[in-house]
Design a protein around this motif. Structure first.
Motif, mmCIF file in Angstrom:
data_model
loop_
_atom_site.group_PDB
_atom_site.id
_atom_site.type_symbol
_atom_site.label_atom_id
_atom_site.label_comp_id
_atom_site.label_asym_id
_atom_site.label_seq_id
_atom_site.Cartn_x
_atom_site.Cartn_y
_atom_site.Cartn_z
ATOM 1 N N ASP A 1 0.867 -1.180 0.000
ATOM 2 C CA ASP A 1 0.000 0.000 0.000
ATOM 3 C C ASP A 1 0.897 1.221 0.000
ATOM 4 O OD1 ASP A 1 -2.302 -1.472 0.106
ATOM 5 O OD2 ASP A 1 -2.891 -0.840 2.120
ATOM 6 N N GLU B 1 -3.890 5.948 2.403
ATOM 7 C CA GLU B 1 -3.679 5.024 1.273
ATOM 8 C C GLU B 1 -4.158 5.623 -0.048
ATOM 9 O OE1 GLU B 1 -5.825 1.262 1.546
ATOM 10 O OE2 GLU B 1 -5.596 1.013 -0.610
ATOM 11 N N GLY C 1 -3.167 0.587 -3.730
ATOM 12 C CA GLY C 1 -3.128 -0.756 -3.160
ATOM 13 C C GLY C 1 -2.744 -1.706 -4.272
#
Ligand code: 4AD
Ligand code: MG
Length: 464
Positions: free
Chosen positions: A379, A387, A390
């Motif tokens: 991530d 984030e 991903g």
């Protein structure tokens, strides 16, 4: 040379002496005591306006010019002159002005200099005419262009993956169902819905990710990326979640997790560099009015590598931090946004890539690590947003993949085509998904994700 031009071109000192035709929307009108008017015109070609001087001897001065107010649309012919005013190189002396559409000052909503973002969300059809939303639209456009250029220059194939699908890539069950069945009279077989009568003869959904189909193209043609809308029916009313968002998902054959992390870093650097190079004035606006640190943070990204650390190391530094978290962290638990932000904003003060997460908290397709308890996931976390990417190396071993699917309650038979990629000519491969709106939040400093997508879809909001 054609007379029709843009505000962006007309503001350049090189344009002095040109006869031009400009078309756009009035931001303000001021009348001088000497009997002429100043009009600020914007046409979306750049952040700034151009000043138009409309003399009282224009034939429609009294009938049209004196009625101009915020929101009116006009065409202006005139001569570009060097401007004696501060903060602008040029202005236009109008020789002809045509009023196309008026905007009633009593009802046109954009009268004030500043409106709250909450209010502007209720008029998403007009907010493009404000400084902030014009700037966001140009940054979004620049970022999308940059993404395509980056991948095209590296020989990636752009593939269009389906919006309607029968598979749940993330296995999280957060999908919108697609159906043509009449909801108030659903056909049943025994107690269950009879999907044989539905459009696709089986349950179907809006996609949460184009990854599985991007893998098909990578595992046959080498390098591919998909870039499209994705949908999540998670009921999260946060400043970082949308029900419909855009994701760019590259997938590369013969590539391990490190290769995927390198690609993610290069992509982010390239996008940021393009925005800073091409959208000076827009970015200055974000620095001045939205987030003072935004340009500094972006420059740092271009000049420095990202910190990479394993999930296990991340948990150790969170535990050693002495910080009070709402959700205490221990090995095996997913990182919460407070943890992600602590790592990237306080501990390292730069983008961080956390890799090798516990297998139990990640989807079936991620490659099992040699320790048997982690997967080769990564991530990318950035300050203020958390984030934004991903991704993972994908499980290319048929037996391991089938076992992981069963462990997660997924029937491998439903994904026979995905398993075929492992059955015939399997290769190590990696990829990731970059959330476009999260990235735009990071680049502009806008705190709410609803303000970086033209028409946000969130629980209870689908009007515009
Ligand atoms: O981490 P996610 O769920 O990963 C995937 O979907 C993978 N299949 C991608 C891949 O490997 N090809 O989502 C990827 C990114 C997140 O890091 C985040 O930036 C964004 O998509 N994202 C959202 N953005 C806005 N609203 C939401 N509800 C989002 N969910 C994920
Ligand atoms: Mg994720």
């Amino acid at each position: 040379m054609s007379k029709k031009t843009t505000v962006a071109e007309s503001r350049s000192p090189d344009a002095v002496g040109r006869e031009v035709l400009l078309q756009g929307w009035v931001r303000t009108r001021r009348d001088s005591k000497a009997g002429f008017s100043f009009i600020e015109l914007n046409d979306g070609s750049c952040f700034g306006n151009i000043q138009i001087i409309a003399d009282a001897d224009l034939p429609n001065y009294a009938s049209d010019v004196k009625c101009l107010a915020a929101g009116c649309s006009v065409s202006v012919e005139g001569l570009i002159k060097a401007s004696p005013g501060k903060g602008q190189a040029t202005e236009v002396q109008a020789t002809k002005l045509t009023l196309h559409g008026t905007a009633d000052v009593k009802t046109y909503p954009l009268q004030k200099k500043r409106h709250s973002f909450e209010f502007l969300r209720t008029i998403a059809h007009l907010r493009t005419r404000t400084n902030t939303f014009g700037a966001i639209a140009r940054v979004r456009n620049c970022v999308c262009n940059s993404i395509h250029q980056f991948f095209q220059e590296r020989g990636f194939l752009y593939v269009n993956t389906p919006v309607i699908t029968a598979s749940d890539c993330e296995g999280a069950g957060e999908m919108f169902q697609v159906t043509t069945l009449t909801l108030d009279n659903v056909p049943k077989q025994a107690a269950a819905v009879d999907f044989a009568q539905d459009f696709f003869d089986q349950p179907s959904f809006l996609t949460v990710s184009g990854q599985l189909e991007a893998e098909i193209f990578a595992c046959g043609l080498g390098k591919a990326y998909t870039f499209g809308p994705t949908f999540r029916a998670e009921n999260s009313n946060t400043a970082r979640h949308l029900a419909e968002f855009w994701m760019v998902e590259p997938e590369v054959a013969f590539c391990d997790l490190e290769g995927g992390m390198d690609l993610a870093e290069q992509l982010l650097r390239r996008i940021v560099a393009d925005v800073l190079e091409h959208l000076h004035e827009d970015m200055e606006f974000f620095r001045k009015h939205i987030d003072k640190t935004v340009i500094k943070t972006l420059r740092h990204i271009i000049d420095n590598g990202f910190v990479r650390l394993s999930y296990t190391e991340a948990v150790e530094s969170l535990q050693a931090s002495g910080q009070q978290f709402e959700f205490p962290i221990e090995w095996g638990a997913d990182l919460q946004s407070e943890h992600e932000r602590y790592l990237t904003e306080h501990h390292f003060q730069c983008p961080v890539i956390v890799h090798d997460y516990p297998s139990a908290i990640k989807p079936f397709y991620m490659r099992l690590g040699d320790d048997g308890r982690t997967v080769r996931a990564m991530d990318v976390l950035v300050p203020t947003v958390g984030e934004i990417i991903g991704g993972s190396q994908r499980e290319e071993r048929l037996d391991v993949l089938a076992t992981r699917m069963r462990e997660q309650g997924i029937d491998p038979d439903n994904y026979w085509w995905y398993l075929d990629l492992r059955r015939y000519g399997t290769v190590p491969h990696s990829g990731f998904g970059l959330g476009l709106e999260r990235l735009l939040q990071f680049i502009t400093g806008m705190t709410n994700i609803r303000d970086v997508i033209p028409f946000p879809r969130t629980p209870g909001n689908v009007e515009f």
